[in-house]
Design a protein around this motif. Structure first.
Motif, short mmCIF file in Angstrom:
data_model
loop_
_atom_site.label_atom_id
_atom_site.label_comp_id
_atom_site.label_asym_id
_atom_site.label_seq_id
_atom_site.Cartn_x
_atom_site.Cartn_y
_atom_site.Cartn_z
N UNK A 465 -52.95 70.62 58.55
CA UNK A 465 -53.11 70.03 59.59
C UNK A 465 -54.40 69.21 59.82
N UNK A 466 -55.42 69.57 59.66
CA UNK A 466 -56.82 68.95 59.55
C UNK A 466 -56.61 67.23 58.88
N UNK A 467 -55.91 67.32 57.70
CA UNK A 467 -55.72 65.82 57.12
C UNK A 467 -54.76 65.28 58.06
N UNK A 468 -53.68 65.84 58.43
CA UNK A 468 -52.69 64.96 59.13
C UNK A 468 -53.33 64.51 60.50
N UNK A 469 -54.08 65.29 60.96
CA UNK A 469 -55.00 64.90 62.35
C UNK A 469 -55.83 63.63 62.14
N UNK A 470 -56.28 63.61 60.75
CA UNK A 470 -56.93 62.49 60.36
C UNK A 470 -56.47 61.21 59.76
N UNK A 471 -54.82 61.20 60.05
CA UNK A 471 -53.94 60.24 59.41
C UNK A 471 -54.06 59.99 58.05
N UNK A 472 -54.36 60.96 57.25
CA UNK A 472 -54.12 61.22 55.85
C UNK A 472 -53.08 61.62 55.45
N UNK A 473 -52.18 60.97 54.54
CA UNK A 473 -51.17 61.75 54.01
C UNK A 473 -51.41 62.66 52.86
N UNK A 474 -50.82 63.76 52.82
CA UNK A 474 -51.12 64.70 51.81
C UNK A 474 -49.85 65.25 51.10
N UNK A 475 -50.16 65.83 49.77
CA UNK A 475 -48.88 66.23 49.21
C UNK A 475 -49.63 67.64 48.38
N UNK A 476 -48.92 68.71 48.29
CA UNK A 476 -49.56 69.85 47.86
C UNK A 476 -48.80 70.23 46.54
N UNK A 477 -49.45 70.37 45.25
CA UNK A 477 -48.57 70.53 44.06
C UNK A 477 -49.38 71.36 43.15
N UNK A 478 -48.95 71.95 42.40
CA UNK A 478 -49.73 72.56 41.18
C UNK A 478 -50.44 71.51 40.21
N UNK A 479 -51.72 71.47 40.26
CA UNK A 479 -52.48 70.31 39.50
C UNK A 479 -52.46 70.76 37.98
N UNK A 480 -52.25 69.60 37.33
CA UNK A 480 -52.51 69.85 35.80
C UNK A 480 -53.42 68.54 35.43
N UNK A 481 -53.83 68.39 34.36
CA UNK A 481 -54.75 67.42 33.88
C UNK A 481 -54.16 65.85 33.91
N UNK A 482 -52.77 65.97 33.70
CA UNK A 482 -52.10 64.69 33.70
C UNK A 482 -51.87 64.48 35.10
N UNK A 483 -51.66 65.20 36.11
CA UNK A 483 -51.47 64.76 37.58
C UNK A 483 -52.73 64.28 38.29
N UNK A 484 -53.78 65.04 37.62
CA UNK A 484 -55.09 64.46 38.16
C UNK A 484 -55.52 63.12 37.73
N UNK A 485 -55.17 62.87 36.52
CA UNK A 485 -55.29 61.23 35.94
C UNK A 485 -54.51 60.41 36.46
N UNK A 486 -53.29 60.63 36.76
CA UNK A 486 -52.41 59.73 37.40
C UNK A 486 -52.81 59.74 39.12
N UNK A 487 -53.55 60.58 39.62
CA UNK A 487 -53.74 60.36 41.23
C UNK A 487 -55.18 59.58 41.11
N UNK A 488 -55.82 59.75 40.27
CA UNK A 488 -57.09 58.96 40.03
C UNK A 488 -56.78 57.54 39.74
#
Length: 529
Positions: A465-488
């Motif tokens: 809710x805090x992120x949405x109040x700040x107009x930031x899109x957010x997606x929850x997921x299980x983080x892996x090394x590949x996902x972290x690199x893709x997000x960066x």
């Protein structure tokens, strides 16, 4: 070799030797300078005094800070003390010292050299029987007190049914100390020490003075150690059992010698006023004694560790490198060395000194070979070395290149905790056009009071809710090394709970195969995992 022709010279040699070992090789030169100056045998220009003082400080600084192995420093310290003792025993300088003051009878040298006829004519010296009795009255009570302190655990449960071993042990200690009491009485008799009620009063007062000064410097040591706090508390020079025996022996030698020399110096005072002045002056020798005991024990290395950590936190990296190198050479067997090497390697890597970082990582791996205590540190170092070896000239193994998000560091604010600091650093990166005023307006909508007071961000349901109040899109997921690199790579900010706190991931380093993150708290900064 040194020859001791008589008892007086033996007393003087032992006295000078103890003082040189306890107070430092150059400590007695100050006394020599003062005595020579009073007898008009030395130039009174301040240059000589400054030279003595500078030499003493230089030698002390070398002992306490030099990047030389502790055993070599200790050998150098003892050799210098021996040289100082030999110089003091030269006849033209030894005659300047009187171990027992003239006002209380005569010096040890004069007492040993005085003939029986002079003793009879003076009529001021006690017989051997009186000296032995005085020694017994002075020493036996202290021995019994030490025995009681040794059984302090039993004294905590003091009652009418006090175990008999508490007080019988004291009697046994007194019996064991009888030869020492006899020697002390003989020494007092041979030194023509005038034994009287005043002498006994001076003796017990001297014991209290020496004990008080030792307590002062111990308390100062505890205070300074608290100011220079360090995680290192396991510096060992020897195997554990031998280390216990070493520390016990060194403390016994230094403290026993302190009481011997301190009481001897104070008892020889001819008047109460001189006794008081000597009691105050004794503070400096007792400080030197305590500092050198810390040096011989190796406890000074705890101060080096505290200084090193403070320099690291305050970004004084040149001083940090010097102290770290000194620690590494002085105590190479200490089990805390791998942690220090990891910290140093981290500093050099982030500073761009890759060659130095690699050499430190290799040192960790070499120290960890075949040692269970070092195994985790060794594996971490080996993984870092393998990752660095894979990196090509562009620093990209397997086509993965370094990635870095320029996350800003949020200024200090009373209404923020470290979770909100971490979140707002991501917000400031993703919304660079927002002003501080606009950001505070949005935060006020989240505040549960009229004044800006933000809720805690402990879990994901509170964070979204805090992120949405700040107009930031957010997606929850299980983080892996590949996902972290893709997000960066996509310019997104991975946000995860690490070690119990929310942190924004700011980059990936293929050289060490790890991710960087901003940590906020007591010491905010860039770290990696």
């Amino acid at each position: 070799m040194l020859r001791i022709p008589d008892l007086a010279s033996a007393f003087k040699a032992g006295w000078f030797g103890l003082v040189s070992v306890l107070l430092g090789p150059f400590a007695l030169w100050f006394i020599i300078s003062a005595k020579l100056r009073r007898r008009n045998l030395l130039n009174t220009s301040p240059i000589s005094g400054i030279g003595f003082f500078a030499g003493f400080l230089a030698f002390g600084g070398f002992l306490f800070f030099a990047p030389v192995h502790w055993s070599v420093l200790l050998t150098l310290y003892l050799v210098a003390a021996l040289a100082s003792t030999w110089a003091l025993l030269r006849s033209d300088q030894a005659n300047l010292f009187h171990l027992i003051g003239r006002g209380s009878g005569a010096s040890i040298a004069e007492g040993a050299e005085a003939s029986g006829k002079e003793r009879a004519e003076a009529g001021r010296f006690n017989s051997l029987k009186t000296s032995l009795l005085a020694a017994a009255l002075a020493i036996y009570p202290l021995i019994y007190i030490l025995a009681l302190l040794h059984n302090i655990g039993e004294l905590d449960n003091f009652s009418i049914r006090l175990p008999s071993d508490v007080y019988t042990d004291g009697l046994l200690w007194m019996a064991y100390a009888t030869p020492g009491v006899g020697l002390a009485g003989l020494a007092a008799w041979r030194a023509s020490l005038k034994t009287s009620v005043r002498t006994l009063i001076y003796f017990y007062s001297a014991v209290l003075v020496v004990l008080a000064w030792i307590m002062v410097w111990e308390r100062l040591d505890l205070f300074l150690a608290a100011q220079l706090q360090s995680a290192e508390r396991n510096i060992l020079f020897f195997p554990f059992r031998l280390e216990q025996a070493w520390r016990s022996g060194v403390k016994t030698f230094f403290y026993a010698s302190a009481f011997l020399l301190g009481t001897g110096y104070l008892i020889s005072a001819p008047r109460t006023g001189v006794f008081a002045k000597r009691s105050v002056f004794l503070g400096l020798p007792s400080l030197l004694l305590y500092l050198h005991m810390l040096f011989v024990l190796g406890d000074w290395n705890y101060y080096l560790a505290g200084m090193r950590e403070r320099c690291f936190k305050s970004h004084r990296f040149s001083a940090y490198r010097f102290i770290a190198s000194a620690q590494l050479v002085r105590t190479p067997r200490a089990s805390s060395m791998p942690a220090m090497l990891e910290e140093w390697a981290e500093l050099e890597y982030q500073a761009g000194n890759r060659i130095k970082a690699v050499s430190l990582l290799k040192a960790i791996a070499a120290r960890s070979a075949g040692k269970a205590f070092y195994s985790k540190a060794g594996k971490r170092a080996q993984r870092s070395l393998d990752a660095l070896a894979k990196a090509d000239s562009s620093g990209a193994p397997s086509g993965v290149r370094p990635m870095q998000l320029d996350l800003p560091i949020i200024k200090t604010a009373s209404y923020l905790d470290q979770e909100w600091y971490a979140l707002l650093s991501a917000v400031a990166f993703l919304k660079p056009s927002w002003t501080d005023l606009e950001l505070k307006k949005r935060l006020l909508e989240l505040s549960n009071t009229v004044q800006l007071h933000l809720p805690r961000l402990d879990n994901v349901p509170e964070l979204i809710p805090a992120l949405r109040q700040l107009d930031l899109p957010v997606t929850t997921c299980f983080l892996t090394s590949a996902r972290l690199k893709a997000a960066l790579a996509a310019g997104h900010v991975p946000f995860l709970s690490l070690y119990g706190h929310w942190v924004p991931i700011s980059g990936f380093d293929p050289g060490r195969d790890g991710f960087y993150y901003y940590s906020y708290g007591d010491s905010p900064g860039l770290d990696w995992f």
